[in-house]
Scaffold this active site. Sequence first.
Site, short mmCIF file in Angstrom:
data_model
loop_
_atom_site.label_atom_id
_atom_site.label_comp_id
_atom_site.label_asym_id
_atom_site.label_seq_id
_atom_site.Cartn_x
_atom_site.Cartn_y
_atom_site.Cartn_z
N CYS A 79 46.10 54.42 30.63
CA CYS A 79 47.09 54.18 29.57
C CYS A 79 46.51 54.51 28.20
CB CYS A 79 47.63 52.74 29.65
SG CYS A 79 49.09 52.50 28.60
N HIS A 181 49.74 52.64 34.75
CA HIS A 181 48.73 51.63 35.10
C HIS A 181 48.55 51.55 36.61
CE1 HIS A 181 48.09 49.59 31.19
NE2 HIS A 181 49.30 50.04 30.92
N GLU A 183 46.45 49.85 38.19
CA GLU A 183 46.13 48.45 38.54
C GLU A 183 47.36 47.55 38.48
OE1 GLU A 183 45.93 49.73 35.66
OE2 GLU A 183 45.95 48.25 34.05
#
Lengths: 206, 252
Positions: A79, A181, A183
């Site tokens: 990001c 993202h 994650e």
Amino acid sequence: MIQIIDYGRGNLNNVVKSFMNFGYQAEIIDQPKSIKDLSGLVLPGVGAFGDSMDSLNEKGFTSYIRDYIASKKPFLGICLGLQLIFEESDEFGDQKGMGVLKGRVTRFDIDEKVPHIGWNQAEFKKESRLFKGIPDESYFYFVHSYYVTPEDPSVTTTTSHYGIDFTSAIEHENIYATQFHPEKSQKIGLEVIKNFGELCAHHTSR
Amino acid sequence: MLAKRIIPCLDIDQGRVVKGVNFVNLVDAGDPLENAMYYDGEGADEIIFLDITASSDRRDIIYDMARNVADNIYTPFTIGGGLRTVEDMIRMVKAGADKVSLNSAAVKNPEIVRDGARVFGSQCIVVSIDAKSNNKGSFDVYVKGGRENTGLDALEWAKRVEELGAGEIMLTSMDRDGTRQGYDLELTQRVSDAVSIPVIASGGVGEKRHLLEGFTKGKASAVLAASIFHFREISIQEVRDYLRENKIPVKS
């Protein structure tokens, strides 16, 4: 060992955990350490561009990241971590980035709601080891108002469509980065984490 | 294409999930982490936690909850309720919230929205607006769980928080909240048309058709519901299939 850079914002435990789930050693660092024993370096991103760049400079991370990237070992930006390695951004006035890659970060100027928040598809533009085993047009989680336009379009590995087609992932030599993202992208995102872990392990064993 | 979002919402009191109608008759409804992991597994697009803890000495529990949730799920989540200062927001993001939601604090001190956006970027700052219709054909902004009319016009306030740097608006109809009669579509559509940031529709969902209407008639970017998901009346997957059949782009 994969290091995850903590420069002041956000909880990075889940990034560490996601690597450990796949059997890779990972740790959070809040100041530069030796890059010698490193197999991977991750620059995550929560925050505004200028504020984050100041924090990276204060903590001595900018030269650390540059030295690490020069060592040719795998680097992952997430990001804002993608945006920061480019030259400059117009977020809150002109801000200088690290300039590892050439290109500008600009705000979406489109006929859609901004920020771009939610799950969008990543369309492959070229083969990337970061996306090994991941189907084309998979959904990932985005939350951003700015996007990067690389000067060299061949670094773009995926684009996503939101008003315009923008670069949503890049790969250049040992530099990997995603605007989304991984994650925060549930199962499919963890595949990206796993692939990066593999890249790091592979590089170390060479 | 950007998928429309389906967001389950959990009310948290002193670290426990609670459920009630119009903030009364609260019943304990479980552990936040267990619920978050369930929604994570269901592939919810995001999760929102609203802290309704009244006693100030019990308010720190929410930070531990945020940490615990962040460490264990891979779904983005927002936390709102009780955040009063930029320091509170920093602490909450550090604990693991992807976004923070401001309500009364933004009404009391609008600059907090600007300050928060400067530190985190707009994408991190959600402003929650509780709106109720008045007899002039417009909507007033309420605070304190719907008990206090601020006298602010909901549309004007929405535009103002956008200017200040909010990245998103969570819009709850106080008329509909807890009624299961569907969103206030007029309110949702008016606010959504008035701002260029995403609007999350909230308040009143009783069946899946209401969620569809939030997108088609309310023009929302995301739909929020609490009880229909919470009591497992309907799964996120069922909603997704239903929306897809009705030509709404959703995550696969």
